[in-house]
Scaffold this motif. Structure first.
Motif, mmCIF file in Angstrom:
data_model
loop_
_atom_site.group_PDB
_atom_site.id
_atom_site.type_symbol
_atom_site.label_atom_id
_atom_site.label_comp_id
_atom_site.label_asym_id
_atom_site.label_seq_id
_atom_site.Cartn_x
_atom_site.Cartn_y
_atom_site.Cartn_z
ATOM 1 N N UNK B 35 42.953 39.434 45.567
ATOM 2 C CA UNK B 35 42.833 40.277 43.966
ATOM 3 C C UNK B 35 43.935 41.331 44.135
ATOM 4 N N UNK B 36 45.242 41.067 43.816
ATOM 5 C CA UNK B 36 46.111 42.084 43.949
ATOM 6 C C UNK B 36 46.531 43.005 42.724
ATOM 7 N N UNK B 37 45.856 42.598 41.641
ATOM 8 C CA UNK B 37 46.126 43.372 40.383
ATOM 9 C C UNK B 37 45.241 44.492 40.299
ATOM 10 N N UNK B 38 44.966 45.440 41.257
ATOM 11 C CA UNK B 38 43.971 46.544 41.263
ATOM 12 C C UNK B 38 42.636 45.705 40.888
ATOM 13 N N UNK B 39 41.682 46.211 41.093
ATOM 14 C CA UNK B 39 40.258 45.453 40.790
ATOM 15 C C UNK B 39 39.627 45.607 39.358
ATOM 16 N N UNK B 40 38.594 44.886 38.986
ATOM 17 C CA UNK B 40 37.849 45.181 37.643
ATOM 18 C C UNK B 40 37.544 46.312 37.227
ATOM 19 N N UNK B 41 37.252 47.368 38.196
ATOM 20 C CA UNK B 41 36.509 48.525 38.091
ATOM 21 C C UNK B 41 37.499 49.584 37.604
ATOM 22 N N UNK B 42 38.825 49.207 37.634
ATOM 23 C CA UNK B 42 39.811 50.011 37.090
ATOM 24 C C UNK B 42 40.108 51.251 38.107
ATOM 25 N N UNK B 43 39.807 51.194 39.506
ATOM 26 C CA UNK B 43 39.860 52.040 40.411
ATOM 27 C C UNK B 43 41.407 51.682 41.096
ATOM 28 N N UNK B 90 32.690 37.824 57.098
ATOM 29 C CA UNK B 90 33.046 36.588 56.390
ATOM 30 C C UNK B 90 32.163 35.820 55.536
ATOM 31 N N UNK B 91 31.046 35.507 56.154
ATOM 32 C CA UNK B 91 30.180 34.767 55.530
ATOM 33 C C UNK B 91 29.760 35.427 54.225
ATOM 34 N N UNK B 92 29.252 36.702 54.293
ATOM 35 C CA UNK B 92 28.749 37.054 53.050
ATOM 36 C C UNK B 92 29.962 37.121 51.927
ATOM 37 N N UNK B 93 31.309 37.435 52.434
ATOM 38 C CA UNK B 93 32.189 37.411 51.342
ATOM 39 C C UNK B 93 32.453 35.989 50.686
ATOM 40 N N UNK B 94 31.901 35.120 51.278
ATOM 41 C CA UNK B 94 32.242 33.776 50.758
ATOM 42 C C UNK B 94 30.859 33.437 49.964
ATOM 43 N N UNK B 95 29.614 33.902 50.450
ATOM 44 C CA UNK B 95 28.312 33.437 49.558
ATOM 45 C C UNK B 95 28.611 34.499 48.384
ATOM 46 N N UNK B 96 28.734 35.694 48.422
ATOM 47 C CA UNK B 96 28.788 36.373 47.336
ATOM 48 C C UNK B 96 29.856 36.153 46.551
ATOM 49 N N UNK B 97 30.901 35.581 46.856
ATOM 50 C CA UNK B 97 32.022 34.908 45.777
ATOM 51 C C UNK B 97 31.211 33.646 45.422
ATOM 52 N N UNK B 98 30.754 32.973 45.832
ATOM 53 C CA UNK B 98 30.197 31.546 44.970
ATOM 54 C C UNK B 98 29.198 32.158 44.023
ATOM 55 N N UNK B 99 28.384 32.990 44.434
ATOM 56 C CA UNK B 99 27.449 33.528 43.483
ATOM 57 C C UNK B 99 28.045 34.078 42.221
ATOM 58 N N UNK B 106 37.603 36.003 44.539
ATOM 59 C CA UNK B 106 38.583 37.033 44.512
ATOM 60 C C UNK B 106 38.401 38.117 45.606
ATOM 61 N N UNK B 107 39.420 38.418 46.187
ATOM 62 C CA UNK B 107 39.138 39.283 47.660
ATOM 63 C C UNK B 107 39.492 40.858 46.877
ATOM 64 N N UNK B 108 38.502 41.669 46.908
ATOM 65 C CA UNK B 108 38.868 43.072 46.382
ATOM 66 C C UNK B 108 38.014 43.886 47.363
ATOM 67 N N UNK B 109 38.362 45.360 47.378
ATOM 68 C CA UNK B 109 37.733 46.407 48.173
ATOM 69 C C UNK B 109 36.382 46.054 47.656
ATOM 70 N N UNK B 110 35.925 46.028 46.409
ATOM 71 C CA UNK B 110 34.581 46.091 46.317
ATOM 72 C C UNK B 110 33.906 44.993 46.874
ATOM 73 N N UNK B 111 34.294 43.569 46.964
ATOM 74 C CA UNK B 111 33.887 42.554 47.390
ATOM 75 C C UNK B 111 33.517 42.690 48.975
ATOM 76 N N UNK B 112 34.430 43.385 49.546
ATOM 77 C CA UNK B 112 34.450 43.673 51.044
ATOM 78 C C UNK B 112 33.302 44.789 51.377
ATOM 79 N N UNK B 113 33.047 45.683 50.408
ATOM 80 C CA UNK B 113 32.123 46.660 50.820
ATOM 81 C C UNK B 113 30.793 45.970 50.345
#
Lengths: 413, 413, 413
Positions: B35-43, B90-99, B106-113
């Motif tokens: 997710x390279x256009x900055x993230x949804x949260x406007x940060x 890594x697994x949590x990124x995938x499962x959170x993303x599916x949810x 989309x990968x962004x800093x928030x999904x990593x956190x």
């Protein structure tokens, strides 16, 4: 009694440090000024300062504690690292400044970060000769390698028009080959029985490694221009994923290649960074997560196999005793990143002409870097063999007691 | 000779790691994009990156070094923590993303956190079985617990419409009860004589604790939306004050409850975080400094008393050998935070209907979380008992030598 | 059997901590509120939070691990540091708040940072008496010194109209002289054979030092108003350069002044910060890189020579046993920074009247600070001699076993 123990310290190192330091102060007095109107890149204090601190942590703490695994040499590893880092950074500020500006050298956070990148290159080289050199020699290495690295950057940028960031990111390749040449020239026969780690020193070096691992995304992304929105974030994600994959892969390959089927902590420490290094070299063309992860996977495999087999081979076949395995830790992943850069860029090119043109330039830049690092390494190594610097005796190698005062009671616990 | 020592490593762990890692790379290749256009949260980058690094420090360094107090098990504690953390993330990124997304993840800093929050839950559970499991089992725990935790989050959000942040902050409760069930199922008779700490390992684990303590305000506040101005700052102050009060209280209660009237470092380390954990669970309703401080005080008292008396009681009465005392470190403060949340929210409500409605939902969410964590813990525990994973022999428990190569000379100092 | 060992802990320290902590909670309940609308200085969360964390790292981790070099006292050094820091910070928030606001005390990040500056002053003083006092005495020192320091700040600001930042930055001078008086009053005859370091504890204290060294630019710059663009950056550069020069100079002077011509790690650790401290005191008038570097050079020379010769002289001539050498680490560089401030300011003044006027005010502020710190130190010292606090016996000095539980097996390794 002093001279019997450490001829190199009081009569060589102290005057040298004072002379160089006073010299730097004079140069700074005449040729630098603090850039206080914010910097050219339009960044405010809080945009860049935290990242600068991360790079600082990597250079001072990360590299410093990475090498503390040597059971009798941890004081020297951490303290000499600090000494070398501050000398190299001061020199790099001056030389980088001369390169860019014709007038006064302006200090800003970006120039400090660029200087610390040169310093990182020096600290990598020093990993190869750690324990077998005295601090006078380490300072000399710092001075010569910083000059060589900046010369290399200047050549790449001026002759080949290589992008600034790419010319800095060859630091791993430059540092590793420079260090290898040094340790080849300075080779000593004999085994060093103090070259081992124990439970506590292994943990200190784990600490340094973990700091490198955690802040490596900052190291790769700090100089990326945030002009293109999200470019910097992209580098952070790529580096993070590559590091994660590297950590897993390094552990697996370490087990598979061990004769007893066990893990080796120092081996893991050397290889979990491989992905971050490789992605750092190729970051301008890595756009997909899987690309970063594949690079991380391959880098860890190459680095682990290199650590297990190449290190001993280098010692017996080429007389290269590489204390911290800089060839497999930084050299091979750096080369791999370079190859990945080439392949991904060619894949992106539409027509053959551009692709071939890029390939030629890219290969030339690698050849120039390797040639310069090898030749500067050989020159530095020959200079260091000079008896004037009072090299450490063989039996004092890897031993803090040659350089450090210990309280008389510390021996019995 | 290899299989005699570590049957689990080469033949089980290495293929498992490589298989999982390659699988993750393939999944990332097909289903994720950066997710390279900055993230949804406007940060922007510099708004969230330093906080992300703080969370990273907590997960990798804090939890990793917290458990290094075991005198013969510190290599395993820190390195397996890193392995588990990167796999779980890594697994949590995938499962959170599916949810969340139906399309590409989309990968962004928030999904990593968010992924690292799930990882923290896993690392808590692992504290309960540390030293008595081999790394293959740890990786399996990571995979199953991440799935369970994300299932729990999904149930809470979908069925009960619990706010995202609250459904993440039950991580302490989830992790602690999951870990307890694991250690109950995997119980072994006999004492582990290597389960002790010494002067140096105690200090390493102090280091990890101090990092957790310092960066806990970031951990609690990182996911708080900064839309309401000052909400994030409020969480930082509350957490800081609760942590300060906890540190003082934990020391006092540790002394009062000690048979010899002395302090115990491991006890203190377990309990000084209690306030931060409890405030983290209840942060959406804590608005006054004294509320945070009272929660911190109560949490530290409960946690300290739990550590001193409950840990042994759990062992003798319920056969639960809880290595890092996760019940009193994370479970009890988490529950206390949950109670504080309930009480403060009811106090704020104007009419009875809303209050009762909230109470019912809040109690249901706790019951669901505990039920899910207990049942997932039992399932995971039963799976781990399978001989296929080659569990560590009793005499090899709490011993690095089962998994790690040591240089032959390290034994004699 | 407990009272035989640690009479001071259970019957004195625990009630004292609980009483003070509950008192603080009550005071916070009535007199504070969280400042949640952002703070007065127009800064957003991400502008100041990372710097606040850096200061936190300095206070909790840096000072805490700096003193772990004592081979048998490292648990106490790091854990009592944490206890003292959180008590001092809570008191400082209250007292600072009373000073500024007549109404409710508002908590914001800036008030936390100012409180942590007072705490730093306390931690410096405690370095002088470390190992010879019990934790009850340490808490008393914290309470009295925080009050004294804030009184001093108030006097300087109200009577002399000294700029806020300058009145905070005398913390090094205040802390060092306060500590010296304490250790003079509490002097004990006899040698402490446990007052030594070994390979591992030296490395832990290197870790603390390195954190102080890396984050010192944040410590100096955090309270600088960013209103004048670039002023904050200027302080960061000055501090960084001064620290770099100090590190080199401290190493050189340590070698030259050693009887055996070797380096001493604890000596180096004490002196590499000197430049940062001196620049911190004089930062409002340092504008050129060479000024910062010269201050760093001089501070390191003064501090190193002080460490080598003054420490012993203070012990034999004045009965001042200064465990962490706070006089040469903080006192002398602080004084030097004060002198540099005077000289640079006079150089900048155009007419004599202003210069003399400034000099008079500047000298008065130093005299007031020293007088207040000496007299508060003597009062505190006399209070601490009271037998009520059950001072540690001579043979229990510098020994963790007086305060900490150890597992019975930890003795034989």
């Amino acid at each position: 009694m002093a001279p019997r123990y450490t001829p190199s310290l009081r009569s060589r190192l102290a005057p040298m440090l004072l002379f160089l330091q006073l010299g730097f102060i004079v140069i700074f007095a005449f040729y630098t000024e603090i850039q206080s109107r914010g910097n050219d890149y339009g960044k405010t204090f809080s945009n860049i300062y935290p990242e600068f601190q991360d790079v600082n942590v990597i250079v001072i703490l990360g590299f410093g504690f990475l090498c503390t695994f040597l059971v009798r040499y941890s004081f020297s590893a951490s303290a000499f690292n600090l000494l070398v880092a501050v000398m190299a950074t001061q020199l790099a500020i001056i030389l980088n400044g001369i390169e860019y500006n014709r007038g006064k050298i302006r200090l800003d956070l970006r120039s400090l970060v660029e200087a610390e990148m040169c310093t990182a290159s020096v600290l990598i080289s020093i990993g190869a000769v750690l324990g077998k050199t005295n601090p006078v020699q380490l300072i000399l290495i710092a001075l010569l390698e910083v000059s060589g690295f900046i010369l290399n950057k200047w050549v790449l940028q001026t002759l080949l028009r290589v992008w600034l960031l790419n010319s800095i990111m060859v630091l791993h390749i430059f540092g590793a080959f420079f260090g290898l040449m040094l340790t080849w020239i300075l080779h000593r026969e004999g085994q060093f029985e103090k070259e081992k780690f124990d439970h506590k020193t292994g943990l200190f070096s784990m600490l340094g490694t973990v700091f490198l691992w955690m802040f490596w995304p900052s190291f790769n992304s700090v100089l990326v221009d945030d002009g293109t929105p999200g470019r910097k974030l992209g580098v952070v994600y790529s580096t993070y994923l590559a590091l994660a994959v590297s950590a897993v892969t390094a552990a697996a390959v370490s087990m598979l290649s061990s004769p007893k089927g066990k893990l080796n902590l120092i081996h893991m420490q050397s290889c979990i960074l491989a992905g971050g290094i490789a992605v750092g070299v190729s970051m301008s063309v890595v756009h997909q997560p899987w690309e970063a992860m594949t690079i991380g996977f391959t880098a860890a495999v190459v680095s682990s196999i290199g650590y297990r087999y190449l290190k001993l081979h280098m010692l017996f076949a080429f007389d290269c005793h590489d204390t911290c395995a800089v060839l497999s830790t930084h050299g091979l992943p750096g080369l791999l990143g370079w190859v990945a850069h080439l392949l991904l860029k060619i894949k992106d090119c539409d027509d053959h002409t551009t692709a071939i043109r890029f390939a030629v330039f890219h290969i030339c830049s690698l050849l120039i870097t390797i040639t310069l690092s090898l030749s500067m390494g050989i020159i530095t190594g020959l200079l260091l063999k000079w008896n004037l610097w009072r090299p450490t005796q063989d039996k004092k190698c890897f031993d803090d007691q040659a350089f450090w005062e210990f309280p008389h009671l510390a021996v019995r616990k």
